[in-house]
Write an enzyme that holds these catalytic residues in place. Structure first.
Site, mmCIF file in Angstrom:
data_model
loop_
_atom_site.group_PDB
_atom_site.id
_atom_site.type_symbol
_atom_site.label_atom_id
_atom_site.label_comp_id
_atom_site.label_asym_id
_atom_site.label_seq_id
_atom_site.Cartn_x
_atom_site.Cartn_y
_atom_site.Cartn_z
ATOM 1 N N GLN A 101 0.783 -1.198 -0.127
ATOM 2 C CA GLN A 101 -0.027 -0.050 -0.016
ATOM 3 C C GLN A 101 0.730 1.227 0.156
ATOM 4 O O GLN A 101 0.528 2.076 0.621
ATOM 5 C CB GLN A 101 -0.765 0.110 1.244
ATOM 6 C CG GLN A 101 -2.095 -0.993 0.964
ATOM 7 C CD GLN A 101 -3.025 -0.312 -0.048
ATOM 8 O OE1 GLN A 101 -3.300 0.718 -0.370
ATOM 9 N NE2 GLN A 101 -3.547 -1.316 -0.720
ATOM 10 N N SER A 102 1.977 1.233 -0.648
ATOM 11 C CA SER A 102 3.025 2.486 -0.592
ATOM 12 C C SER A 102 2.386 3.624 -1.486
ATOM 13 O O SER A 102 1.896 3.520 -2.455
ATOM 14 C CB SER A 102 4.087 1.936 -1.399
ATOM 15 O OG SER A 102 4.973 3.195 -1.677
#
Length: 382
Positions: A101-102
């Site tokens: 989920q960068s």
């Protein structure tokens, strides 16, 4: 004419802020690619109820508004310089790395596409065989996929064993073998070049403070540190900008969401030395320890949240309308408020706290606990 070559003509010469010393001017980038909506505004909002008796309101620097939904957040300030370098060097592809989920990977994918570049993202997963496949439309991953990024998955163990630099280099080498020209971007965009984005941001904040008398009361500035570049740029930029004006700078607090304060002081010191602000990394680290308090706010670990942290985020959204995420901004404000409540950070009467909101709300889609209770939902019957 290709998109990348047309964007190359849009590169803007970079004029370093007036407080930059000659030693750092020699390393300053020549240009940047304008992607951000600047200056980002500063809003006054209610403070979290846990500290409202001590800090009645909170000023929020809205770096979540640097770009549109797909671009917003602190990473875009760094990408203005990193993508300019990629274009200048004739790259057709960028390669970077982060968690599944960068925020950084999402912003890189979308900004690269806008600049006519392809993007390859290396995503750290708990289970590389299923995590990405089972979440095709979740949070940051949705935007990265929609922008056409090529995803490479690695396990947490592989990431720890090889390190981010080696993994990025390996993908770049593969792409070169396929006839492409990749440009490597480090995790979080945090290197000497990317950090100029937040030196520039410090100059922006100083200009806002000089034009708005209300900001003279800002004596505390708090922000997240995860990969290090944002904190390094703000720490050196704010300390130099206020010193040039002959004023005492606000107290700076960086809340780490991973690693340890000692790691961040060392890593950020190395960045500032490479940028030319100091003769050695040790000298830079000593300066950082004087002007910046780094707190350990990682809690149970990077991207792992407690019920208390999620309840805090949900409660603050209900109180202020401001949504924080569970990986960065929520943990940061939760930790800072805890320090104020327990008396380890003292905010004097008439002093304002400014929270530098670095974005990340999209990542919150992956945390259902942020929705809070449903006591106000009603079934409509006519």
């Amino acid at each position: 004419m290709s998109l990348s070559s047309s964007f190359a003509r849009r590169l803007v010469p970079f004029t370093p802020p007036s407080f930059i010393p000659p030693s750092a001017l020699a390393t300053a980038p020549a240009s940047y690619l304008p992607l951000c909506n600047l200056p980002t505004p500063i809003h006054r909002l209610p403070s979290p109820s846990s500290i409202s008796s001590l800090v009645p309101s909170l000023l929020v620097k809205r770096d979540d508004a640097t770009g549109g939904t797909e671009l917003g957040g602190n990473k875009l300030r760094k990408l203005e310089f990193l993508l300019a370098a990629a274009i200048s060097e004739g790259a057709d592809t960028v390669v970077t790395i982060g968690g599944i989920q960068s925020n950084h990977c999402r912003a890189t994918a979308c900004a690269a596409r806008a600049a006519g570049l392809d993007a390859h993202l290396i995503l750290r997963c708990l289970d590389p065989s299923s995590d990405v496949a089972s979440a095709p439309s979740l949070g940051n991953l949705l935007f990265s996929r929609s922008a056409g990024a090529v995803l490479h998955t690695v396990s947490k163990e592989e990431y720890g064993r090889h390190g981010s630099t080696k993994l990025v280099d390996a993908v770049c080498e593969t792409l070169r073998g396929e006839g492409l020209s990749p440009y490597a971007i480090p995790v979080g965009g945090s290197n000497a070049l990317g950090t100029w984005g937040y030196v520039r941001a410090a100059a922006e904040f100083r200009a806002q403070a000089e034009s708005d008398p209300e900001l003279a009361s800002v004596k505390h500035v708090v922000f997240a540190t995860g990969s290090g570049g944002t904190a390094a740029g703000l720490a050196i930029g704010i300390s130099l900008a206020w010193a040039r004006a002959g004023e005492e700078p606000p107290k700076l607090y960086a809340v780490g969401v991973c690693d340890t304060p000692d790691y961040f002081y060392k890593f950020q010191g190395a960045i500032l030395a490479e940028m030319g602000f100091f003769e050695s990394a040790d000298e830079a680290e000593a300066h950082l320890r004087r002007v910046l308090v780094i707190m350990n706010g990682r809690g149970r670990g990077y991207a792992v949240s407690t019920d208390a942290e999620c309840e805090f985020i949900s409660a603050y959204a209900k109180r202020s309308g401001l949504f924080l995420d569970s990986v960065y901004t929520g943990k940061v404000l939760y930790k800072f408020c805890s320090e104020v409540e327990e008396g380890r950070v003292v905010v004097g009467e008439g002093e304002d706290v400014m929270f530098w909101h670095t974005g990340g709300a999209i990542g919150g889609y992956a945390e259902p606990r942020l929705a809070g209770g449903f006591e106000k939902e009603r079934r409509l019957e006519l």
